[in-house]
Write a protein that holds these residues in place. Structure first.
Motif, PDB file in Angstrom:
ATOM      1  N   THR A 102       0.829  -1.209   0.000  1.00 38.34           N
ATOM      2  CA  THR A 102       0.000   0.000   0.000  1.00 38.34           C
ATOM      3  C   THR A 102       0.862   1.257   0.000  1.00 38.34           C
ATOM      4  N   THR A 103       1.914   1.265   0.824  1.00 39.67           N
ATOM      5  CA  THR A 103       2.778   2.439   0.928  1.00 39.67           C
ATOM      6  C   THR A 103       3.479   2.742  -0.393  1.00 39.67           C
ATOM      7  N   THR A 104       4.091   1.724  -0.975  1.00 41.84           N
ATOM      8  CA  THR A 104       4.819   1.937  -2.238  1.00 41.84           C
ATOM      9  C   THR A 104       3.867   2.318  -3.376  1.00 41.84           C
ATOM     10  N   ALA A 105       2.669   1.725  -3.389  1.00 44.36           N
ATOM     11  CA  ALA A 105       1.711   2.048  -4.449  1.00 44.36           C
ATOM     12  C   ALA A 105       1.227   3.495  -4.325  1.00 44.36           C
ATOM     13  N   VAL A 106       0.992   3.954  -3.097  1.00 48.48           N
ATOM     14  CA  VAL A 106       0.557   5.343  -2.895  1.00 48.48           C
ATOM     15  C   VAL A 106       1.665   6.313  -3.303  1.00 48.48           C
ATOM     16  N   ILE A 107       2.909   6.006  -2.929  1.00 48.38           N
ATOM     17  CA  ILE A 107       4.035   6.860  -3.316  1.00 48.38           C
ATOM     18  C   ILE A 107       4.177   6.910  -4.835  1.00 48.38           C
ATOM     19  N   SER A 108       4.034   5.757  -5.482  1.00 48.30           N
ATOM     20  CA  SER A 108       4.135   5.714  -6.942  1.00 48.30           C
ATOM     21  C   SER A 108       3.020   6.527  -7.599  1.00 48.30           C
ATOM     22  N   THR A 109       1.807   6.434  -7.049  1.00 51.91           N
ATOM     23  CA  THR A 109       0.683   7.207  -7.597  1.00 51.91           C
ATOM     24  C   THR A 109       0.943   8.707  -7.479  1.00 51.91           C
ATOM     25  N   SER A 145      -0.931   1.400  -9.915  1.00 51.32           N
ATOM     26  CA  SER A 145      -0.656   1.634  -8.497  1.00 51.32           C
ATOM     27  C   SER A 145      -1.937   1.764  -7.681  1.00 51.32           C
ATOM     28  N   CYS A 146      -2.959   2.382  -8.241  1.00 54.93           N
ATOM     29  CA  CYS A 146      -4.229   2.501  -7.512  1.00 54.93           C
ATOM     30  C   CYS A 146      -4.840   1.130  -7.258  1.00 54.93           C
ATOM     31  N   ALA A 147      -4.782   0.249  -8.257  1.00 55.22           N
ATOM     32  CA  ALA A 147      -5.299  -1.105  -8.075  1.00 55.22           C
ATOM     33  C   ALA A 147      -4.493  -1.861  -7.028  1.00 55.22           C
ATOM     34  N   MET A 148      -3.181  -1.688  -7.032  1.00 55.70           N
ATOM     35  CA  MET A 148      -2.332  -2.382  -6.072  1.00 55.70           C
ATOM     36  C   MET A 148      -2.496  -1.831  -4.662  1.00 55.70           C
ATOM     37  N   THR A 171     -16.402  -8.480  -3.605  1.00 54.62           N
ATOM     38  CA  THR A 171     -17.117  -9.567  -4.269  1.00 54.62           C
ATOM     39  C   THR A 171     -16.279 -10.037  -5.459  1.00 54.62           C
ATOM     40  N   GLU A 172     -16.787 -11.015  -6.177  1.00 48.69           N
ATOM     41  CA  GLU A 172     -16.077 -11.484  -7.372  1.00 48.69           C
ATOM     42  C   GLU A 172     -15.961 -10.370  -8.414  1.00 48.69           C
ATOM     43  N   LYS A 173     -16.986  -9.531  -8.511  1.00 47.76           N
ATOM     44  CA  LYS A 173     -16.962  -8.458  -9.501  1.00 47.76           C
ATOM     45  C   LYS A 173     -15.930  -7.395  -9.134  1.00 47.76           C
ATOM     46  N   SER A 174     -15.849  -7.026  -7.856  1.00 46.27           N
ATOM     47  CA  SER A 174     -14.854  -6.029  -7.450  1.00 46.27           C
ATOM     48  C   SER A 174     -13.434  -6.575  -7.621  1.00 46.27           C
ATOM     49  N   CYS A 175     -13.251  -7.858  -7.341  1.00 46.33           N
ATOM     50  CA  CYS A 175     -11.947  -8.493  -7.566  1.00 46.33           C
ATOM     51  C   CYS A 175     -11.612  -8.476  -9.055  1.00 46.33           C
ATOM     52  N   ASN A 176     -12.620  -8.737  -9.867  1.00 43.03           N
ATOM     53  CA  ASN A 176     -12.431  -8.728 -11.312  1.00 43.03           C
ATOM     54  C   ASN A 176     -12.027  -7.338 -11.812  1.00 43.03           C
ATOM     55  N   ILE A 177     -12.660  -6.312 -11.290  1.00 45.24           N
ATOM     56  CA  ILE A 177     -12.343  -4.937 -11.682  1.00 45.24           C
ATOM     57  C   ILE A 177     -10.926  -4.564 -11.252  1.00 45.24           C
ATOM     58  N   GLN A 178     -10.563  -4.925 -10.024  1.00 46.05           N
ATOM     59  CA  GLN A 178      -9.208  -4.629  -9.549  1.00 46.05           C
ATOM     60  C   GLN A 178      -8.141  -5.279 -10.427  1.00 46.05           C
ATOM     61  N   GLY A 179      -8.339  -6.558 -10.729  1.00 47.30           N
ATOM     62  CA  GLY A 179      -7.369  -7.257 -11.564  1.00 47.30           C
ATOM     63  C   GLY A 179      -7.298  -6.707 -12.974  1.00 47.30           C
ATOM     64  N   THR A 180      -8.444  -6.306 -13.506  1.00 49.98           N
ATOM     65  CA  THR A 180      -8.467  -5.760 -14.866  1.00 49.98           C
ATOM     66  C   THR A 180      -7.767  -4.412 -14.941  1.00 49.98           C
ATOM     67  N   VAL A 181      -8.031  -3.545 -13.962  1.00 47.57           N
ATOM     68  CA  VAL A 181      -7.368  -2.238 -13.935  1.00 47.57           C
ATOM     69  C   VAL A 181      -5.858  -2.405 -13.751  1.00 47.57           C
ATOM     70  N   TYR A 182      -5.479  -3.340 -12.874  1.00 51.71           N
ATOM     71  CA  TYR A 182      -4.043  -3.599 -12.695  1.00 51.71           C
ATOM     72  C   TYR A 182      -3.405  -4.085 -13.995  1.00 51.71           C
ATOM     73  N   TYR A 248      -0.008 -13.194  -4.119  1.00 52.36           N
ATOM     74  CA  TYR A 248      -0.095 -11.778  -4.475  1.00 52.36           C
ATOM     75  C   TYR A 248      -0.906 -11.065  -3.399  1.00 52.36           C
ATOM     76  N   THR A 249      -0.731  -9.761  -3.320  1.00 52.27           N
ATOM     77  CA  THR A 249      -1.494  -8.982  -2.346  1.00 52.27           C
ATOM     78  C   THR A 249      -2.769  -8.401  -2.945  1.00 52.27           C
ATOM     79  N   PHE A 250      -3.075  -8.743  -4.175  1.00 53.08           N
ATOM     80  CA  PHE A 250      -4.264  -8.223  -4.838  1.00 53.08           C
ATOM     81  C   PHE A 250      -4.714  -9.240  -5.877  1.00 53.08           C
ATOM     82  N   CYS A 251      -5.875  -9.014  -6.489  1.00 54.97           N
ATOM     83  CA  CYS A 251      -6.432  -9.936  -7.473  1.00 54.97           C
ATOM     84  C   CYS A 251      -5.671  -9.806  -8.794  1.00 54.97           C
ATOM     85  N   VAL A 252      -5.288 -10.935  -9.347  1.00 60.57           N
ATOM     86  CA  VAL A 252      -4.520 -10.972 -10.584  1.00 60.57           C
ATOM     87  C   VAL A 252      -5.005 -12.138 -11.435  1.00 60.57           C
ATOM     88  N   PRO A 253      -4.637 -12.179 -12.720  1.00 58.33           N
ATOM     89  CA  PRO A 253      -4.924 -13.374 -13.529  1.00 58.33           C
ATOM     90  C   PRO A 253      -4.132 -14.567 -13.008  1.00 58.33           C
TER      91      PRO A 253
END
Length: 329
Positions: A102-109, A145-148, A171-182, A248-253
């Motif tokens: 979270t820290t590194t992703a916020v700094i990168s953003t 970075s926002c997705a991560m 939910t599955e849909k929010s996980c799907n959106i996060q992975g797609t944006v990433y 992984y710390t987030f949803c991915v393929p």
């Protein structure tokens, strides 16, 4: 700000939003299947007028098939939950790993936003090819970075993994959106970095002017970069290949569960192994192309520097003086 600059800013600002619009407009397969299986009375009545009534038999077969699929799914899920590999704990499931991510992703953003702000405030704004490419790189990094930075928040609450220390409310849909944006940000960022090295290759090695590059190559490369990121990421979403994973710390393929190697073991029914091989092969090839461009650029700089040094020596007579001293010795 010129017309070209405004149009480019509009394109860069709008295309990430298109990903979310496409995802939110996709009808889940379960809903589509239920809508197809639910036939209106008028259609059934019309069918009975043209032949024997087989709708009851077909509905019974469809019901049996759904029951069989549901039983297979729950049996697989039960066996997966009891599998000790489901409880694996890694750095990515710990509070330390989630905090670092979270820290590194916020700094990168924030850094990417600052880059865009500096470019927008500069005297030339988006008047140079380099500035436009850097805005594309920064925009892609903001998406990724926002997705991560969300880490486990979008993960489904009913997933098979319960060892994450982070808050899980999705939910599955929010996980799907996060992975797609990433995926969209990652692929676009990779492609834009190749774009940048190719620009320097043309400028340094082939002495191409900015005007020529802007007229002949830049529009096509922008379109290819954005289209590549959108097509691959949305395709992964529609194929139901985005899932949580303790690796992984987030949803991915990835496979679900992460160790499944056959379609019977995978809860989503889709074997990811072959697809992930193709995806990482494409990403690796992009990296190889970028490294190849960089090697050519470095070699070109060294060759140019050597020619310049030889020319200076010749003009100043340094080379002749060195030869005279060498003969005396």
């Amino acid at each position: 700000m010129g017309t070209t600059t405004r149009r480019f800013l509009m394109v860069v600002a709008v295309w990430p939003v298109l990903v979310l619009c496409v995802l939110l407009s996709v009808v889940p397969p379960a809903v589509a299947a239920s809508s197809e299986s639910t036939t209106s009375p008028s259609i059934v009545d019309a069918a009975t007028d043209h032949g024997p009534d087989t709708s009851g038999f077909l509905a019974f077969e469809e019901y049996e098939q759904q029951e069989e699929n549901m039983l297979l799914f729950y049996n697989n899920k039960t066996s997966t939950l009891t599998d000790p590999r489901s409880d694996i704990e890694t750095l990515f499931t710990s509070s330390t790993g989630l905090g670092v991510m979270t820290t590194t992703a916020v700094i990168s953003t924030i850094s990417s936003i600052v880059i865009i702000y500096i470019i927008a405030r500069s005297s030339v704004c988006l008047g140079t090819v380099y500035h436009r490419i850097m805005v594309g790189v920064s925009t892609a990094d903001i998406l990724q970075s926002c997705a991560m930075a969300l880490t486990t928040l979008p993960m489904p609450t009913d997933m098979i993994y319960e060892q994450f220390d982070g808050l899980v409310v999705g939910t599955e849909k929010s996980c799907n959106i996060q992975g797609t944006v990433y995926m969209c940000g990652f692929l676009a960022g990779t492609a834009y970095n190749i774009f940048l090295t190719f620009y320097y290759l043309c400028a340094i090695t082939f002495n191409m002017r900015d005007a020529t590059f802007r007229r002949c190559l830049e529009p096509t490369l922008h379109i290819l970069t954005i289209a590549f990121a959108l097509i691959v990421s949305v395709a992964s979403s529609n194929l139901k290949q985005i899932h949580p994973s303790p690796l992984y710390t987030f949803c991915v393929p990835t496979a679900y569960p992460y160790w499944c190697s056959t379609e019977d073991e995978c809860l989503n029914g889709n074997l990811w192994k072959g697809k992930v091989t193709v995806l990482w092969f494409v990403s690796s090839m992009l990296g190889v192309v970028g490294i190849f461009f960089l090697i050519i650029i470095v070699c070109s700089v060294f060759i140019t520097e050597k020619k310049l040094r030889d020319y200076v020596k010749k003009e100043l007579g340094i080379d002749n003086e060195e030869n005279r001293v060498a003969r005396q010795l």
